[in-house]
Design an enzyme around this catalytic site. Structure first.
Site, mmCIF file in Angstrom:
data_model
loop_
_atom_site.group_PDB
_atom_site.id
_atom_site.type_symbol
_atom_site.label_atom_id
_atom_site.label_comp_id
_atom_site.label_asym_id
_atom_site.label_seq_id
_atom_site.Cartn_x
_atom_site.Cartn_y
_atom_site.Cartn_z
ATOM 1 N N ARG A 125 0.986 -1.532 -0.027
ATOM 2 C CA ARG A 125 0.032 -0.292 0.218
ATOM 3 C C ARG A 125 1.134 1.480 0.069
ATOM 4 N NH1 ARG A 125 -4.758 -1.568 4.107
ATOM 5 N NH2 ARG A 125 -5.597 0.719 3.794
ATOM 6 N N ASP A 322 -15.335 1.147 3.420
ATOM 7 C CA ASP A 322 -15.141 -0.526 4.312
ATOM 8 C C ASP A 322 -16.884 -0.947 3.830
ATOM 9 O OD1 ASP A 322 -12.902 0.774 4.561
ATOM 10 O OD2 ASP A 322 -13.153 0.819 6.797
HETATM 11 C C1 S3P Z 1 -10.079 4.488 8.444
HETATM 12 C C2 S3P Z 1 -9.777 5.129 7.611
HETATM 13 C C3 S3P Z 1 -10.250 4.722 6.048
HETATM 14 C C4 S3P Z 1 -10.508 3.144 6.057
HETATM 15 C C5 S3P Z 1 -10.119 2.010 6.945
HETATM 16 C C6 S3P Z 1 -10.000 2.847 8.848
HETATM 17 C C7 S3P Z 1 -9.536 5.616 9.976
HETATM 18 O O1 S3P Z 1 -8.930 4.562 5.205
HETATM 19 O O2 S3P Z 1 -10.706 2.421 4.487
HETATM 20 O O3 S3P Z 1 -10.668 0.695 7.436
HETATM 21 O O4 S3P Z 1 -9.287 4.478 10.970
HETATM 22 O O5 S3P Z 1 -9.251 6.152 9.937
HETATM 23 P P1 S3P Z 1 -8.920 6.294 4.762
HETATM 24 O O6 S3P Z 1 -8.306 7.115 5.249
HETATM 25 O O7 S3P Z 1 -7.392 5.644 3.258
HETATM 26 O O8 S3P Z 1 -9.580 6.045 3.457
#
Ligand code: S3P
Length: 440
Positions: A125, A322
């Site tokens: 990632r 998600d």
């Molecule tokens: C999260 C933000 C999201 C989500 C992840 C948890 C967080 O990711 O997909 O499971 O706790 O801030 P992104 O900020 O990359 O969209």
């Protein structure tokens, strides 16, 4: 214990009451903020999954005392930038993008190099999305492979507030910079595309000087460096992202009903409810309350045999980010062609989820049209799978495993789903709860 889950039968009619584990985003934020507070903080109903255990291990390595008890956890914070650690420290964020990205914000003043690594999925990632803004604070980053873990961070002695534009709608990026702002003199100003706002609500609750102005598309956040953060106790509500699998299980099951107690329904997280209701799902919220700025409710779901396709408005994307895999499954059983657009961010998750979502639907006999940033799903309300389906090599993405399980339990066929232990990163109790719902 076998690592493969076999499902040969659909779930029978049920009427049950369940509780899901604590919210993952709030659990990680509580751990990281408690580590910056002064003295003992207690967290109740903390999600004890691998992502959170990795967060607890990380702060322990940074010199913070942690005690895990049954039902609660204690963290003895050393204050802002109060970490104490040996040379050549390595932190393993395992499968957690949230941990890997947020903790970097707390390390922008670290006087010694710290290495951050992750598992196979996390190492694929992108980390430049947080290291670019954190470099503006003066921190230095060293990569072996461009923008990928493992990386090393070396902090800067004097750190001043920055101006930052967060344009992906990523709460991880926004929160990483917000945590860095705790270490930066003066003011940090963030213009952020809408995303989950747990960090903002916690900052406000902790009286960290934070101003927030909301417009339709962006939030403007200004943070002044606090002198200190007081220790705080926190009761973590149930996770809407974990609940979503059971919301869909009930929606697609035959003549069933489910009550999920005490779930976080922060509007920046409830896109799944809005989208599924538009598609004809029967979902209602009861016993609404407010806890330290977070909204909480019980969710009641009834099966629905009249689901229709959706042209999903992109403004709902961030609040359902998600949940798309499980929403795709509902689209597979809805009448008509559903369309989800501007969702390329899905390919930045634990696995390339847009591709995997499409692949699984195709295995089920559902036609899809996929681009880099959109998917069309040709629904089949009377879909009955008769063949065998094997799900493997999906980078152990917990949500792929759970989506496949719900598909098997509601659409028929013989499913062999590999890597059962993938659920441990976000929801170790998932299969126990499925059993409870399935037992007469
Ligand atoms: C999260 C933000 C999201 C989500 C992840 C948890 C967080 O990711 O997909 O499971 O706790 O801030 P992104 O900020 O990359 O969209």
């Amino acid at each position: 214990m076998s690592k493969t889950l076999l499902i040969k039968k659909k779930i029978k009619q049920f009427n049950k009451k369940i509780k899901v584990s604590g919210d993952k985003s709030l659990s990680i934020r509580w751990v990281l903020l408690a580590s910056q507070a002064i003295g003992k903080s207690k967290g109740y109903n903390l999600l004890m999954s691998e992502d959170i255990v990795a967060a607890l291990e990380a702060i322990k390595k940074l010199g913070i005392k942690v005690r895990v008890h049954k039902g609660y956890c204690e963290i003895f914070g050393n204050g802002i930038n109060g970490f104490k650690y040996e040379n050549n420290l390595t932190i393993n964020a395992k499968n957690s993008g949230t941990l890997g990205r947020l903790i970097l914000g707390l390390l922008i003043k670290s006087p010694k190099k710290i290495k951050i690594m992750g598992d196979k999925s996390l190492s694929k990632r992108d980390f430049s999305r947080v290291t670019i803004p954190l470099e503006k604070f003066g921190a230095k980053f060293y990569y072996k492979i461009k923008n990928k873990l493992p990386l090393s961070i070396l902090g800067s002695r004097s750190v001043k507030g920055i101006k930052y534009l967060e344009n992906k709608g990523s709460a991880q990026c926004k929160s990483s910079v917000m945590l860095a702002a705790l270490n930066a003199s003066g003011t940090t100003s963030i213009k952020a595309k809408k995303s989950r706002n747990h960090s903002e609500l916690l900052f406000k609750y902790l009286k960290i000087p934070t101003k927030i102005k909301r417009t339709k598309k962006y939030d403007f956040i200004e943070i002044k460096q606090p002198k200190k953060i007081r220790a705080f106790n926190y009761q973590i509500p149930g996770d809407i992202s974990s609940s979503a699998f059971f919301i869909v299980l009930t929606t697609l099951a035959n003549n069933s009903k489910l009550l999920i107690k005490n779930v976080n329904i922060n509007p920046s997280r409830t896109g799944v409810i809005t989208i599924l209701k538009k598609m004809g799902a029967k979902i209602s919220l009861k016993n609404k309350k407010n806890y330290r700025g977070e909204e909480i409710a019980d969710i009641v779901i009834k099966s629905s045999n009249n689901l229709k396709a959706i042209n999903c408005p992109s403004k709902l994307n961030s609040s359902a980010i998600d949940e798309f895999l499980i929403i795709f499954l509902v689209a597979a059983k809805a009448k008509g062609i559903s369309y989800f657009k501007d969702i390329s961010e899905l390919n930045q998750k634990e696995s390339p989820r847009l591709e995997w979502g499409s692949k699984i639907l195709n295995m089920m006999g559902i036609k899809t049209e996929l681009t880099k940033h959109s998917i069309k799903i040709y629904g089949q309300p009377y879909l009955e799978i008769k063949k065998s389906i094997i799900i493997k090599n999906y980078l152990k993405d917990h949500r792929i495993f759970m989506m496949s399980t719900i598909a098997a339990l509601t659409c028929g066929g013989q499913w062999k789903i590999h890597d059962k232990d993938s659920i441990n990163s976000s929801f170790p109790d998932f299969l126990k709860i499925i059993k409870k719902i399935g037992n007469k």
